[in-house]
Design a protein around this motif. Structure first.
Motif, PDB file in Angstrom:
ATOM      1  N   UNK A  72       0.855  -1.190   0.000  1.00  0.00           N
ATOM      2  CA  UNK A  72       0.000   0.000   0.000  1.00  0.00           C
ATOM      3  C   UNK A  72       0.887   1.234   0.000  1.00  0.00           C
ATOM      4  N   UNK A  73       0.625   2.100  -0.950  1.00  0.00           N
ATOM      5  CA  UNK A  73       1.349   3.370  -1.044  1.00  0.00           C
ATOM      6  C   UNK A  73       0.324   4.474  -1.218  1.00  0.00           C
ATOM      7  N   UNK A 174      -4.792  -4.177  -8.706  1.00  0.00           N
ATOM      8  CA  UNK A 174      -4.592  -2.883  -8.070  1.00  0.00           C
ATOM      9  C   UNK A 174      -5.953  -2.312  -7.717  1.00  0.00           C
ATOM     10  N   UNK A 175      -6.009  -1.564  -6.613  1.00  0.00           N
ATOM     11  CA  UNK A 175      -7.279  -0.948  -6.222  1.00  0.00           C
ATOM     12  C   UNK A 175      -7.016   0.354  -5.484  1.00  0.00           C
ATOM     13  N   UNK A 176      -8.048   1.194  -5.456  1.00  0.00           N
ATOM     14  CA  UNK A 176      -8.024   2.439  -4.693  1.00  0.00           C
ATOM     15  C   UNK A 176      -8.652   2.181  -3.337  1.00  0.00           C
ATOM     16  N   UNK A 177      -7.951   2.527  -2.269  1.00  0.00           N
ATOM     17  CA  UNK A 177      -8.465   2.277  -0.934  1.00  0.00           C
ATOM     18  C   UNK A 177      -9.562   3.279  -0.576  1.00  0.00           C
ATOM     19  N   UNK A 243       2.930  -1.328   4.360  1.00  0.00           N
ATOM     20  CA  UNK A 243       2.176  -0.082   4.332  1.00  0.00           C
ATOM     21  C   UNK A 243       3.101   1.127   4.356  1.00  0.00           C
ATOM     22  N   UNK A 244       2.925   1.996   3.368  1.00  0.00           N
ATOM     23  CA  UNK A 244       3.593   3.298   3.348  1.00  0.00           C
ATOM     24  C   UNK A 244       2.506   4.348   3.164  1.00  0.00           C
ATOM     25  N   UNK A 245       2.039   4.894   4.288  1.00  0.00           N
ATOM     26  CA  UNK A 245       0.895   5.805   4.245  1.00  0.00           C
ATOM     27  C   UNK A 245       1.246   7.169   3.676  1.00  0.00           C
ATOM     28  N   UNK A 246       2.526   7.530   3.697  1.00  0.00           N
ATOM     29  CA  UNK A 246       2.923   8.841   3.193  1.00  0.00           C
ATOM     30  C   UNK A 246       2.785   9.943   4.224  1.00  0.00           C
ATOM     31  N   UNK A 268       5.262   4.225   8.142  1.00  0.00           N
ATOM     32  CA  UNK A 268       5.417   2.906   7.522  1.00  0.00           C
ATOM     33  C   UNK A 268       5.160   1.813   8.555  1.00  0.00           C
ATOM     34  N   UNK A 269       4.621   0.691   8.071  1.00  0.00           N
ATOM     35  CA  UNK A 269       4.362  -0.440   8.959  1.00  0.00           C
ATOM     36  C   UNK A 269       4.277  -1.722   8.140  1.00  0.00           C
ATOM     37  N   UNK A 270       4.535  -2.834   8.821  1.00  0.00           N
ATOM     38  CA  UNK A 270       4.359  -4.150   8.212  1.00  0.00           C
ATOM     39  C   UNK A 270       3.357  -4.923   9.061  1.00  0.00           C
TER      40      UNK A 270
END
Length: 795
Positions: A72-73, A174-177, A243-246, A268-270
């Motif tokens: 996830x970016x 791929x999808x948009x969250x 996860x890289x939320x930005x 960031x998290x795993x």
């Protein structure tokens, strides 16, 4: 409706050694399956075996494991799903597996791996892909075929898996969250729930438990065999999310599974399932909150020489302005009481609906409808939300139990038919798991009614999100999901917040002089909660300008502007082209839901969807992925076909779906499934006759008419207003608790009464009748004693 029949291979390791002890000696095939499960059979520990309906024949189950890796970016997720098939038998086999993926995902890749060999799948027209696959299968070639049956149901077939070999099939999408009020949601579905199939049998093209029917021509392709009680399918699943939320992550949790979380910095998290492999019987849900009240407006662009420019635009809504709702509503609550809802699901739905009824205003009108094999209507027409009528509805609701089929179409027509009132805004709320096979025909029916807004509540561990999402979208409403372990009152509160005070309506976008085309969605839905407006489109030439968002907020005009720049040299964000194509496919399907359901869409719709799939390497109803390994050839004729079974979704009762049949009977005979095979249920619409209920206390608790003391009766009424958590701490001094208070009215006098008890408001109310805040535990009894207080819940 003709009786549908089940006749399929049952595949699964026997979970309980004593399963058949009460039935006498088990057939030898069942004994061998049990031996395989405990490692005593020749197949070795953990071997999986398929048992034929005669209880004697056997063959091993090929699907061992599914591995899910998501990256996830920002607001995009790239997910890779790897299915591992193994053939421990002495003959070549063909494995067929029906599985779910997110309904709005764009599936754009498929690859097979065997040993050191890798073969990339090719996108072809569906019929051509099938011919290529069948030709390879007949020639003994290892081949794989991936078909889309529904936007959220897929079939993976792998032919000629050699004896002793392992084949891995990797699927990518791929999808948009989804983003709402500061939090993102990532959901991965794990099982296809058993669909109710209406109509008369017409034959069978797939290996599912239901035949095809005149209403669901592909029923046999969306009804994979389900494991019997006391057995399991054998295959399991692992899942990891990078996860890289930005932006900084302020909260992260899964409400569905036990997960381990490794924080790798502020943003960031795993995340991974704590167990390396789990039973795939419910949706995986991950929700994470990010810093800040809202996202920033943003526009991402991509340009490719052969196709031009693409963009995805995110515009944030305004902050909610809370006003007293003065528009009377006409609310119709529709409850699914079919077999798949029996047990936990229907109790959760009733809990949520009970509170939804509590939130009605005196000027509102309402009705209550239930549906299963037939449709029952509480009142001949919507009635005022008086205490007497609400008590009548609560009594009616309390007696509902799950059983029978899911004849949803009749309930749709009954609930959405205009009532004739011009003063009330009509709102229809459906509570269901959505387990039907005629999804698209139902959407076509909802689309016909423009007089009402549709709000859908998906109930259970693995609801049909495609149907529920689209019902709300087509019906210009909102969707809410209520898991079996979630808070029904929170869902009811959000429903009233949305219904009472829509955030932004009549939304439109003006692109000024920018050269844009094919912008989706074509009609931007109203916003009922704080989530962004997301549009996808194309630009035909570079340029810069201003995009204007307009709408109405609490009846007043609203507008905001966003500067944008489209450039002709932007090779990054390649996924935007795929996401745009997926959005256009979705729009095209919506133009002919019924035709696609019946397998005969308008020719121009089919042609456009097919072309989009071929050009953008995209899975659709009419394009499929096929891969053939030419160097591996198996001998011995056609491979044996094995339909991989699926688990029953968590919380769904087997007998509620398929009837009261023993596992041995289920193996030895083809039987009609009560509820999902139809069983000749005749649907009819009738007014339910319910005796006038005895007096009902607030929140639906009965008053003890025989109580010898008014004091004892009043105490019981107060206790009925408090949830269990609060009841345990009533009277404790020095303790303050966070509460949610449901009021019958929010007059200045009532608010002064709350203030006098020391109630402290923690956030501005989104609807007048619900207050969130803190109060002393020693004041809870006095709070519950207030006439205007209907229910108090711990937060």
């Amino acid at each position: 409706m003709n009786r549908n029949h089940l006749a399929y291979w049952i595949c699964g390791a026997i979970a309980a050694a004593g399963l058949y002890s009460a039935m006498g000696a088990a057939p030898r095939g069942v004994e061998r399956a049990r031996e395989a499960a405990d490692g005593t059979a020749p197949g070795g520990a953990g071997s999986l075996m398929a048992i034929a309906p005669d209880g004697e024949s056997e063959i091993f189950c090929p699907l061992e494991h599914t591995d899910v890796r998501a990256e996830i970016s920002g607001f995009l997720a790239r997910v890779r799903v790897t299915q591992r098939f193994k053939n421990p038998s002495a003959e070549s086999i063909e494995a067929v597996y029906t599985f779910p993926l997110p309904a709005d995902s764009a599936v754009d890749d498929m690859t097979i791996h065997i040993g050191e060999r890798t073969v990339k799948g090719k996108i072809k027209e569906r019929d051509e892909a099938r011919r290529i696959y069948e030709d390879a299968r007949s020639r003994g070639r290892l081949a794989a075929l991936l078909d889309q049956e529904r936007p959220n149901i897929f079939t993976q077939a792998v032919a000629n898996i050699p004896p002793g070999e392992t084949v891995e099939v990797e699927i990518a999408y791929i999808e948009t969250l989804r983003y709402e009020e500061g939090s993102y949601d990532f959901t991965f579905p794990m099982v296809v729930g058993p669909r109710y199939i209406p109509g008369s049998a017409t034959g069978k093209q797939g290996g599912g438990w239901s035949p095809d029917t005149d209403q669901v021509p592909d029923a046999s392709r969306i009804t994979p065999p389900v494991t019997l009680p006391g057995t399991r399918a054998g295959h399991d699943i692992s899942l990891e999310v990078s996860l890289d939320a930005g932006v900084p992550i302020r909260s992260l949790d899964s409400g569905s599974h036990d997960v381990s979380v490794e924080r790798q910095g502020e943003s960031r998290a795993h995340v991974a399932l704590k167990a390396k492999s789990v039973l795939p019987n419910k949706d995986f849900r991950l929700r994470y909150g990010v810093a800040g009240e809202s996202l920033d407006d943003a526009v991402l662009t991509h340009y490719r020489e052969d196709a031009g420019g693409f963009f995805t635009m995110i515009l944030q809504p305004p902050s909610r302005v809370t006003v007293e709702d003065v528009t009377p509503k006409e609310l119709v609550f529709v409850l699914d009481t079919s077999g798949s809802m029996s047990g936990f699901p229907i109790e959760k739905a009733k809990e949520t609906m009970k509170l939804a009824l509590e939130g009605l205003y005196p000027r509102d009108r309402f009705n209550l409808i239930t549906f299963a094999g037939d449709t029952k209507v509480l009142f001949p027409a919507p009635v005022p939300a008086t205490p007497e009528n609400l008590a009548h509805a609560q009594s009616f609701l309390a007696g509902r139990q799950g059983g029978g089929g899911t004849e949803m179409m009749k309930a749709i027509r009954t609930a959405l038919a205009p009532s004739g009132s011009s003063e009330h805004v009509r709102i229809v709320c459906f509570m269901t798991d959505g387990y039907v096979g005629n999804d698209m025909a139902i959407l076509d029916e909802v689309k016909r009614y423009s007089n009402a807004r549709v709000f859908s509540f998906g109930v259970g561990s693995s609801p049909n999100r495609f149907l529920l999402d689209k019902m709300a979208e087509v019906g210009r409403g909102e969707v809410e999901y209520v898991a079996l372990d979630s808070d029904g009152s929170a869902a009811a509160r959000r429903f009233h917040e949305r219904v009472r005070n829509p955030l932004l309506t009549d939304i439109a976008l003006d692109f000024g002089g920018l050269a844009v085309e094919d912008v989706y969605p074509k009609r931007i839905p109203d916003l009922f909660s704080a989530k962004p407006v997301i549009v996808k489109g194309r630009f035909t030439e570079a340029g810069k300008g201003v995009v204007r968002l307009t709408g109405k907020m609490s009846g007043k005009a609203f507008s905001r502007e966003m500067p944008v720049r489209f450039e002709s040299k932007r090779p990054e964000h390649e996924a935007l082209a795929t996401l745009w194509a997926r959005a256009k496919v979705d729009d095209l399907m919506g133009q002919d839901w019924n035709g696609i359901q019946n397998g005969s869409p308008r020719p121009e719709i089919r042609q456009q969807i097919t072309q989009l799939g071929l050009v953008y390497r995209l899975m659709t109803q009419f394009t499929s992925f096929v891969a053939v390994e030419e160097t591996i050839v198996t001998e011995g004729g056609a491979p044996r076909r094995i339909e991989v079974p699926v688990e029953m979704p968590q919380g769904v009762d087997y007998e509620g779906v398929f009837g009261d049949r023993s596992p041995i009977q289920a193996k030895k005979v083809a039987f009609a499934s009560r509820g999902f095979a139809g069983g000749a249920l005749q649907a009819n619409i009738a007014q339910e006759a319910v005796a006038p209920p005895p007096p009902v206390a607030p929140h639906g608790a009965r008053v003890d008419q025989d109580a010898s003391s008014d004091k004892a009766s009043n105490r019981r009424q107060r206790e009925a207003k408090l949830d269990a958590k609060l009841g345990a701490i009533v009277g404790q001094s020095g303790v303050k608790v966070a509460v949610e208070i449901w009021l019958s009215e929010a007059t200045p006098e009532v608010l002064k009464q709350l203030e006098a008890l020391g109630f402290e408001l923690s956030e501005e109310p989104k609807v007048a009748k619900i207050r969130l805040g803190r109060i002393g535990a020693d004041k809870l009894a006095a709070l519950a004693a207030l006439d205007a207080v209907r229910f108090v819940k711990a937060r």
